[in-house]
Design an enzyme around this catalytic site. Structure first.
Site, short mmCIF file in Angstrom:
data_model
loop_
_atom_site.label_atom_id
_atom_site.label_comp_id
_atom_site.label_asym_id
_atom_site.label_seq_id
_atom_site.Cartn_x
_atom_site.Cartn_y
_atom_site.Cartn_z
N TYR A 78 36.72 48.47 41.29
CA TYR A 78 36.79 48.87 39.86
C TYR A 78 37.98 48.14 38.99
CZ TYR A 78 36.86 51.72 35.43
OH TYR A 78 36.83 52.13 34.30
N SER A 125 40.54 50.10 31.34
CA SER A 125 40.98 51.28 31.94
C SER A 125 42.51 51.21 32.22
CB SER A 125 40.28 51.64 33.11
OG SER A 125 40.81 52.40 34.16
#
Length: 285
Positions: A154, A141
C-alpha cells in the site's frame, strides 16, 4: 470557481471515484450539500443507488477499465459543459510482508491505486486544459511519505502517487490546473476489513510471525490499520476535500488527522532511529 447555486450562478462539477463507501461516499454527499453537480462513480453501479436518491449523478466507473473514465468524462461535459474537479479517491490496501506477497497481487495494488488515478486524470485533463481551469485531488496517504512494516504494498503505491501528483502539478501550471495530494491518516472505513481479507492470499514462509501477531484481529483488532490511534471518520476527510475545492489558495498537499506529527517527525529523525522504533512494534506480545 462559482460554488453557489443562486439564480444565474453555474454550479461547479466534480467527478468522484470509489463512492460505494467510506471517503468517496461521504465526500459525494458533502459536495452535493454544497450545491455542486456531483458525478459519483463506482465499479458496481448498484452500490451507489442511495447517492442518486440524494441528488447525485451516478455512473459505473472501474478505474482499471481503460474505457470507463473516458465515457464518464464525456458524459459530464455533454451534460454540464465542463469538469471543475476530479477527486481521485478509488483505492484499497493489502497487508503482508513483501516477500510473502505474490508479485501479481502487488501489481493489482498499483493497478487501482496508481494506474487507476492516472487513467482517470488523463480522461479529464483535455477538458480542464481547454477550459483553462481545474482541480485534481488525489487520495494519497500519510503512508505516501512514511512506512510501516506489513503495509509495504500500500505504501509503495501511495509513494508513487505522490510523485505522480507533484509532477502533474508542475506540468499543468501553464493551464491553471491545480493538483493536490490528500494525505489522510487512518480513517475508519471498510478499508481495514478488506485489508484483513487479503491475508489469505499471502504465501506464508514462517519467517514473519510478528506480522500475524500484529494483524491478528482477535488480539489487536484493526489498530494498525484503519482504527489506529488518532483515526478519523470519512466525514472528517470530506470536509477537508470541500475546503480544498472551494479555496482560492490551495495547498500542494494536505494531511488529515493527527498523524501529521508522525510525518513531520519522520523528516527530523534519522532513518536508523525510525527503523529501530518500528522494530519495537515487531516485538509486541
Amino acid at each position: 470557481m462559482t460554488v453557489a447555486c443562486e439564480s444565474g450562478d453555474v454550479s461547479p462539477t466534480v467527478l468522484i471515484t470509489g463512492c460505494s463507501s467510506g471517503i468517496g461516499h461521504a465526500t459525494a454527499l458533502a459536495f452535493n450539500e454544497r450545491g455542486w453537480e456531483v458525478y459519483a462513480t463506482a465499479p458496481d453501479r448498484s452500490s451507489i443507488d442511495d447517492l442518486e436518491e440524494a441528488g447525485c449523478h451516478v455512473a459505473k466507473l472501474d478505474v482499471t477499465d481503460p474505457g470507463d473514465a473516458g465515457v464518464v468524462a464525456d458524459r459530464i461535459v455533454d451534460e454540464q459543459g465542463r469538469i471543475d474537479c476530479l477527486f481521485n479517491n478509488a483505492g484499497y490496501g493489502q497487508i503482508g510482508p513483501l516477500e510473502e506477497l505474490p508479485t501479481e497481487q502487488l501489481r493489482e495494488q498499483f493497478e487501482v491505486n496508481y494506474f487507476g488515478a492516472h487513467r482517470v486524470a488523463r480522461a479529464v485533463l483535455p477538458y480542464m486544459r481547454e477550459q483553462g481551469s481545474g482541480l485534481i485531488v488525489n487520495t494519497s496517504s500519510v503512508y505516501g511519505r512514511t512506512i510501516l512494516m506489513g503495509q509495504g504494498a500500500y505504501a509503495s503505491s501511495k509513494w508513487a502517487l505522490e510523485a505522480l501528483s507533484d509532477t502533474l502539478r508542475v506540468e499543468l501550471s501553464d493551464h491553471d490546473v491545480d493538483v493536490v495530494s490528500l494525505e489522510p491518516g487512518p480513517v475508519e472505513t471498510e478499508f481495514g476489513e478488506r485489508a484483513i481479507g487479503e491475508i489469505d492470499k499471502l504465501e506464508r514462509t514462517g519467517a514473519y510471525e510478528w506480522f500475524y501477531t500484529l494483524f491478528d484481529t482477535r488480539r489487536y483488532g484493526r489498530r494498525l490499520i484503519d482504527r489506529a490511534l488518532g483515526h478519523v471518520q470519512p466525514e472528517d476527510v470530506a470536509e477537508v476535500v470541500i475546503e480544498i475545492a472551494e479555496s482560492e489558495d490551495r495547498p500542494r498537499r494536505r494531511i488529515v488527522g493527527p498523524w501529521k506529527y508522525m510525518v513531520w517527525l519522520g523528516y527530523v529523525l534519522p532513518d536508523g532511529v525510525r527503523d529501530r522504533a518500528l522494530e519495537l512494534l515487531k516485538r509486541l506480545p
